[in-house]
Motif scaffolding. Structure first.
Motif, short mmCIF file in Angstrom:
data_model
loop_
_atom_site.label_atom_id
_atom_site.label_comp_id
_atom_site.label_asym_id
_atom_site.label_seq_id
_atom_site.Cartn_x
_atom_site.Cartn_y
_atom_site.Cartn_z
N GLN A 166 26.08 48.15 94.92
CA GLN A 166 25.43 48.97 93.90
C GLN A 166 24.22 48.22 93.36
OE1 GLN A 166 28.32 49.92 90.88
NE2 GLN A 166 29.09 51.67 92.03
N HIS A 167 23.10 48.94 93.23
CA HIS A 167 21.90 48.31 92.65
C HIS A 167 22.17 47.93 91.21
CE1 HIS A 167 19.62 48.84 96.12
NE2 HIS A 167 18.74 49.74 95.74
N ILE A 168 21.79 46.71 90.87
CA ILE A 168 21.87 46.29 89.47
C ILE A 168 20.63 46.83 88.79
CG2 ILE A 168 21.86 44.32 87.90
CD1 ILE A 168 23.34 42.73 90.02
N PRO A 169 20.80 47.62 87.73
CA PRO A 169 19.63 48.24 87.08
C PRO A 169 18.67 47.20 86.50
CG PRO A 169 21.64 48.67 85.82
CD PRO A 169 22.05 47.96 87.07
N GLN A 170 17.38 47.43 86.75
CA GLN A 170 16.35 46.54 86.20
C GLN A 170 15.95 47.05 84.82
OE1 GLN A 170 13.14 45.79 88.90
NE2 GLN A 170 14.48 44.91 90.43
N ARG A 171 15.88 46.13 83.88
CA ARG A 171 15.55 46.50 82.50
C ARG A 171 14.51 45.54 81.96
NH1 ARG A 171 21.10 48.01 82.33
NH2 ARG A 171 21.19 50.28 82.32
N GLU A 172 13.97 45.88 80.81
CA GLU A 172 12.98 45.04 80.14
C GLU A 172 13.63 43.98 79.26
OE1 GLU A 172 9.46 45.28 80.37
OE2 GLU A 172 10.06 46.46 82.12
N THR A 173 14.89 44.22 78.87
CA THR A 173 15.60 43.26 78.03
C THR A 173 17.04 43.09 78.53
OG1 THR A 173 16.39 44.92 76.45
CG2 THR A 173 14.27 43.85 75.96
#
Length: 144
Positions: free
Chosen positions: A114-121
């Protein structure tokens, strides 16, 4: 699953089924978790930071693709470790953040397919870390 019983002097309790885990907030919980996770996989290109059940895996390189390759390699080792010890990772609580002053973002990585979601924080140990490490999110959260 196994079983256990308690012996006091010459008396034995009845057999009970072993439950996995440790009661939350128990005194021995952090110590037992540290012992249980003492063999977490390590690589020369990454750094692992753990506290209780929070784990951060960090990879650094000027080239974002290489940084993600390092990270993905470590995550594959981590997946095997999780499977070996029958631990279920909560992919929904996982976050991938590229810490940089540049606009580039590291390529995506996966955990258990599963892709680990990319976030700004990311929030780690109660501290909000933003992509550019300005501390704005942490300061605004604490002010509220």
């Amino acid at each position: 699953m196994g079983t256990f019983q308690v012996r006091y002097q010459e008396e034995y309790s009845t057999l009970h089924t072993t439950q996995s885990g440790v009661p939350q907030g128990s005194i021995l919980g952090p110590i037992l978790y540290s012992i249980y996770t003492a063999d977490l996989p390590e690589t020369e290109q990454t750094m692992t930071a753990t506290y209780a059940n929070d784990t951060a895996i960090l990879a650094s390189h000027q080239n974002p693709t290489i940084a993600s390759t390092y990270l993905q390699h470590h995550l594959h080792q981590f997946e095997r470790w999780l499977k070996r010890w029958r631990i279920k990772a909560n992919e929904n609580n996982s976050t991938h953040v590229t810490f940089s002053l540049k606009r580039e973002t590291c390529p995506a990585v996966t955990l258990n397919g599963q892709h680990i979601p990319q976030r700004e924080t990311a929030k780690y140990l109660g501290i909000h870390l933003d992509r550019r490490l300005t501390w704005q999110k942490q300061i605004s959260t604490k002010r509220k």
